[in-house]
Design a protein around this motif. Structure first.
Motif, PDB file in Angstrom:
ATOM      1  N   GLY A  38       0.794  -1.217   0.000  1.00 33.48           N
ATOM      2  CA  GLY A  38       0.000   0.000   0.000  1.00 33.48           C
ATOM      3  C   GLY A  38       0.827   1.266   0.000  1.00 33.48           C
ATOM      4  N   GLN A  39       1.949   1.254   0.737  1.00 28.25           N
ATOM      5  CA  GLN A  39       2.753   2.481   0.815  1.00 28.25           C
ATOM      6  C   GLN A  39       3.380   2.821  -0.530  1.00 28.25           C
ATOM      7  OE1 GLN A  39       3.785  -0.401   1.944  1.00 28.25           O
ATOM      8  NE2 GLN A  39       5.957  -0.691   1.545  1.00 28.25           N
ATOM      9  N   VAL A  40       3.647   1.823  -1.346  1.00 31.06           N
ATOM     10  CA  VAL A  40       4.188   2.072  -2.684  1.00 31.06           C
ATOM     11  C   VAL A  40       3.118   2.677  -3.578  1.00 31.06           C
ATOM     12  CG1 VAL A  40       5.239   1.026  -4.722  1.00 31.06           C
ATOM     13  CG2 VAL A  40       5.865   0.206  -2.445  1.00 31.06           C
ATOM     14  N   LEU A  41       1.902   2.145  -3.490  1.00 33.52           N
ATOM     15  CA  LEU A  41       0.816   2.673  -4.316  1.00 33.52           C
ATOM     16  C   LEU A  41       0.482   4.115  -3.952  1.00 33.52           C
ATOM     17  CD1 LEU A  41      -1.716  -0.304  -4.648  1.00 33.52           C
ATOM     18  CD2 LEU A  41      -0.107   0.574  -6.340  1.00 33.52           C
ATOM     19  N   LEU A  42       0.550   4.452  -2.667  1.00 36.13           N
ATOM     20  CA  LEU A  42       0.223   5.823  -2.246  1.00 36.13           C
ATOM     21  C   LEU A  42       1.158   6.837  -2.902  1.00 36.13           C
ATOM     22  CD1 LEU A  42      -0.506   5.303   1.571  1.00 36.13           C
ATOM     23  CD2 LEU A  42      -2.154   5.896  -0.207  1.00 36.13           C
ATOM     24  N   VAL A  43       2.463   6.577  -2.852  1.00 36.66           N
ATOM     25  CA  VAL A  43       3.423   7.517  -3.438  1.00 36.66           C
ATOM     26  C   VAL A  43       3.362   7.447  -4.961  1.00 36.66           C
ATOM     27  CG1 VAL A  43       5.821   8.279  -3.435  1.00 36.66           C
ATOM     28  CG2 VAL A  43       4.880   7.210  -1.404  1.00 36.66           C
ATOM     29  N   THR A  44       3.080   6.266  -5.523  1.00 36.72           N
ATOM     30  CA  THR A  44       2.943   6.134  -6.973  1.00 36.72           C
ATOM     31  C   THR A  44       1.788   6.987  -7.476  1.00 36.72           C
ATOM     32  OG1 THR A  44       3.845   3.884  -6.960  1.00 36.72           O
ATOM     33  CG2 THR A  44       2.527   4.527  -8.874  1.00 36.72           C
ATOM     34  N   TRP A  45       0.674   6.968  -6.760  1.00 38.00           N
ATOM     35  CA  TRP A  45      -0.475   7.806  -7.149  1.00 38.00           C
ATOM     36  C   TRP A  45      -0.109   9.287  -7.073  1.00 38.00           C
ATOM     37  CZ3 TRP A  45      -4.276   4.595  -3.679  1.00 38.00           C
ATOM     38  CH2 TRP A  45      -4.580   3.404  -4.340  1.00 38.00           C
ATOM     39  N   LEU A  46       0.694   9.647  -6.074  1.00 39.11           N
ATOM     40  CA  LEU A  46       1.126  11.047  -5.968  1.00 39.11           C
ATOM     41  C   LEU A  46       2.007  11.426  -7.159  1.00 39.11           C
ATOM     42  CD1 LEU A  46       1.378  13.709  -4.437  1.00 39.11           C
ATOM     43  CD2 LEU A  46       3.259  12.693  -3.128  1.00 39.11           C
ATOM     44  N   VAL A  47       2.905  10.539  -7.563  1.00 33.24           N
ATOM     45  CA  VAL A  47       3.766  10.791  -8.718  1.00 33.24           C
ATOM     46  C   VAL A  47       2.922  10.985  -9.975  1.00 33.24           C
ATOM     47  CG1 VAL A  47       5.526   9.802 -10.233  1.00 33.24           C
ATOM     48  CG2 VAL A  47       5.737   9.561  -7.749  1.00 33.24           C
ATOM     49  N   LEU A  48       1.958  10.075 -10.185  1.00 33.84           N
ATOM     50  CA  LEU A  48       1.092  10.189 -11.358  1.00 33.84           C
ATOM     51  C   LEU A  48       0.264  11.463 -11.318  1.00 33.84           C
ATOM     52  CD1 LEU A  48      -0.135   6.475 -11.655  1.00 33.84           C
ATOM     53  CD2 LEU A  48       1.683   7.610 -12.934  1.00 33.84           C
ATOM     54  N   ALA A  49      -0.201  11.847 -10.127  1.00 33.92           N
ATOM     55  CA  ALA A  49      -1.001  13.071  -9.997  1.00 33.92           C
ATOM     56  C   ALA A  49      -0.173  14.302 -10.355  1.00 33.92           C
ATOM     57  CB  ALA A  49      -1.545  13.186  -8.576  1.00 33.92           C
ATOM     58  N   ILE A  50       1.085  14.332  -9.937  1.00 32.08           N
ATOM     59  CA  ILE A  50       1.960  15.462 -10.258  1.00 32.08           C
ATOM     60  C   ILE A  50       2.191  15.549 -11.768  1.00 32.08           C
ATOM     61  CG2 ILE A  50       4.317  16.347 -10.033  1.00 32.08           C
ATOM     62  CD1 ILE A  50       4.324  15.260  -7.182  1.00 32.08           C
ATOM     63  N   ILE A  51       2.483  14.405 -12.395  1.00 32.49           N
ATOM     64  CA  ILE A  51       2.740  14.397 -13.841  1.00 32.49           C
ATOM     65  C   ILE A  51       1.488  14.813 -14.617  1.00 32.49           C
ATOM     66  CG2 ILE A  51       3.346  12.949 -15.811  1.00 32.49           C
ATOM     67  CD1 ILE A  51       5.069  11.286 -13.919  1.00 32.49           C
ATOM     68  N   LEU A  52       0.337  14.222 -14.262  1.00 36.92           N
ATOM     69  CA  LEU A  52      -0.911  14.566 -14.959  1.00 36.92           C
ATOM     70  C   LEU A  52      -1.298  16.018 -14.695  1.00 36.92           C
ATOM     71  CD1 LEU A  52      -3.017  11.318 -14.358  1.00 36.92           C
ATOM     72  CD2 LEU A  52      -1.946  12.072 -16.478  1.00 36.92           C
ATOM     73  N   GLY A  53      -1.079  16.489 -13.466  1.00 38.02           N
ATOM     74  CA  GLY A  53      -1.404  17.877 -13.146  1.00 38.02           C
ATOM     75  C   GLY A  53      -0.586  18.853 -13.974  1.00 38.02           C
ATOM     76  N   LEU A  54       0.721  18.590 -14.094  1.00 34.20           N
ATOM     77  CA  LEU A  54       1.569  19.455 -14.915  1.00 34.20           C
ATOM     78  C   LEU A  54       1.136  19.420 -16.379  1.00 34.20           C
ATOM     79  CD1 LEU A  54       5.128  18.713 -13.446  1.00 34.20           C
ATOM     80  CD2 LEU A  54       3.836  20.850 -13.270  1.00 34.20           C
ATOM     81  N   ALA A  55       0.769  18.201 -16.859  1.00 36.32           N
ATOM     82  CA  ALA A  55       0.342  18.085 -18.252  1.00 36.32           C
ATOM     83  C   ALA A  55      -0.942  18.864 -18.514  1.00 36.32           C
ATOM     84  CB  ALA A  55       0.154  16.611 -18.604  1.00 36.32           C
TER      85      ALA A  55
END
Length: 246
Positions: A38-55
């Motif tokens: 779970g802890q990996v998925l939490l930070v992975t979702w944050l990474v994806l959110a940052i990339i998608l947000g910038l896009a």
């Protein structure tokens, strides 16, 4: 014979016992019958959110003369396209720019989050937050994606003729060529995982042994190394794809 049989059973038991050992503690989630960290998925979702947000922000109001986030995103695109063009070739690189760019951005943002944010201050019921690339499962998954792309690109370009490379220049090289393709995802995954973990261990040890301001140069070096690891992974992925279609 009975002693030999018992010895084999005991050795097998020891092997499977060791295979069940895990390093560290994890926050386990059950999703669709699968157990995930779970802890990996939490930070992975944050990474994806940052990339998608910038896009989204960078492409919401496109201007002919780019500035701000749009200018930054276009610079990143040109940089990634240059990597793909240099490794895959001028005539084949365009379809692979999205993949190479996604791999580069994901690893880059994940490594920077792991280096800049003090995740250990956030308490979880089990395990601790860290960069997704700090988990061997993430780096193996990224490497397998590159391997799938490698075989897909070669098979799409050459058809069944792609497999002729395994007996080139002689059928005697068949085992070596097969081993080479299996070693590529291994080297990619362990290189990324080892460098990220080693950097975090070094910074943690320095923080425990010396005052806070002394480890800052090491942390800056770790940020630089994290960026280099993203570049290496993306460049090697593009190089493998280019190798399969040449």
């Amino acid at each position: 014979k009975k002693l030999h049989y018992l010895l084999r059973i005991s050795l097998s038991f020891m092997f499977f016992s060791l295979a069940a050992v895990e390093v560290g503690t994890h926050l386990y989630w059950e999703i669709g019958g699968f157990t995930v960290h779970g802890q990996v998925l939490l930070v992975t979702w944050l990474v994806l959110a940052i990339i998608l947000g910038l896009a989204v922000v960078g492409t919401s109001k496109l201007e002919q003369i780019p500035k701000g986030i749009q200018n930054f995103l276009e610079s990143v695109f040109e940089y990634v396209a240059g990597i793909a063009k240099g490794e895959i070739g001028e005539y084949h690189y365009r379809p692979w720019v999205p993949y190479v760019g996604t791999i580069f951005l994901f690893i880059f943002v994940a490594n920077w989050l792991g280096a800049l944010i003090p995740w250990k201050l956030i308490q979880l019921p089990e395990g601790e937050l860290a960069a997704p690339t700090n988990d061997i499962n993430t780096t193996v998954a990224l490497s397998l994606l590159t391997s799938i792309s490698y075989f897909y690109a070669g098979f799409k370009e050459k058809g069944l003729g792609f497999f002729a490379r395994y007996i080139s220049p002689s059928p005697l090289f068949l085992p070596i060529n097969i081993l080479e393709d299996f070693s590529k995802p291994l080297s990619l995954s362990f290189r990324l995982f080892g460098n990220v973990v080693a950097d975090e261990i070094v910074v943690s040890v320095f923080c425990l042994l010396v005052p806070v301001f002394i480890p800052l140069p090491v942390m800056i070096l770790g940020i630089f190394a994290s960026s280099v690891q993203a570049l290496i992974f993306a460049t090697l992925s593009a190089a493998y794809i280019g190798e399969s279609i040449e």
